[in-house]
Enzyme design. Structure first.
Site, short mmCIF file in Angstrom:
data_model
loop_
_atom_site.label_atom_id
_atom_site.label_comp_id
_atom_site.label_asym_id
_atom_site.label_seq_id
_atom_site.Cartn_x
_atom_site.Cartn_y
_atom_site.Cartn_z
CG LEU A 157 -1.81 1.19 1.48
CD1 LEU A 157 -2.95 1.21 0.46
CD2 LEU A 157 -2.38 1.14 2.90
CB SER A 158 3.71 2.08 2.07
OG SER A 158 4.92 2.77 2.08
N PRO A 159 3.85 3.69 -1.07
CG PRO A 159 2.99 5.48 -2.31
CD PRO A 159 2.79 4.73 -1.02
#
Length: 218
Positions: free
Chosen positions: A11-13
């Site tokens: 979910l986290s870039p």
């Protein structure tokens, strides 16, 4: 020695930037999924590792390092090939890569976070044009930075492209990139050429964009 451990989530870039760097280097690591939306990053054991309670985190046999930009440069310096093209030793090329790492952190991700935090944790259900404008301005800067080049620095992809693309690829959930043709063409090159893009970045980015859409009014 044990394998390095990366704590993060698709979910986290910033987490995906580390994952893509690992794929590009072809090194072995252990992944630990952090359930960000259920506050796993706020648990006591996690906060002991990183008082900022941010992801990703690297545990390299007891050496704990947070911040994706610090992690990816460390990984190349420690585990990369001699004069690895991902982060060359040439001081001017390295300085340019560092410039884009700071641009991603201070401009792209910072303004993206200003949009996302109210959506995820404050119950905001509509995009705020006041917050979108500076993010669009950042993409405009990137359009000019790219010019006629295929990659941000030099003749091949580097940590600059890896870091920046993990943020940019999620922007279409906020606004169209059609007015930025050079950015769109560069994004397509990243999709085609970055190792692990289809298996690491695309699934995580899809989760990110779907999670934003479900929280916004249609």
């Amino acid at each position: 020695m044990a394998l390095p451990i990366i704590y993060g989530t698709g979910l986290s870039p910033p987490s995906r930037a580390v994952y893509l760097t690992v794929k590009a280097m072809g090194i072995d690591v252990k992944y630990e999924e952090v359930d960000l939306l259920n506050d796993a990053h706020l648990k006591e054991d996690f906060v002991k590792m990183n008082p900022q309670h941010t992801i990703p985190i690297l545990d390299d046999n007891g050496f704990i390092l947070s911040d994706s930009h610090a992690i990816i440069t460390y990984l190349v310096d420690k585990y990369g090939k001699d004069d690895d093209p991902l982060y060359p030793k040439d001081l001017q090329k390295r300085a340019l890569i560092n410039k884009y790492l700071h641009f991603e952190n201070g401009c792209l991700f910072s303004h993206m976070k200003a949009i996302c935090v109210p959506i995820y944790w404050e119950g905001v259900t509509e995009l705020c044009e006041k917050r979108l404008k500076p993010l669009k301005n950042c993409v405009g800067f990137l359009e000019k930075f790219l010019g006629d080049r295929d990659w941000l620095v030099g003749d091949s992809y580097t940590l600059a492209d890896i870091s920046v693309v993990t943020a940019i690829c999620g922007f279409p959930v906020f606004f169209s990139l059609d007015e930025f043709p050079k950015v769109k063409a560069w994004l397509k090159r990243c999709e085609t050429h970055l190792p692990g893009y289809a298996t690491v970045n695309t699934p995580g980015n899809d989760i990110f964009m779907d999670s934003i859409r479900t929280r916004l009014h249609n």
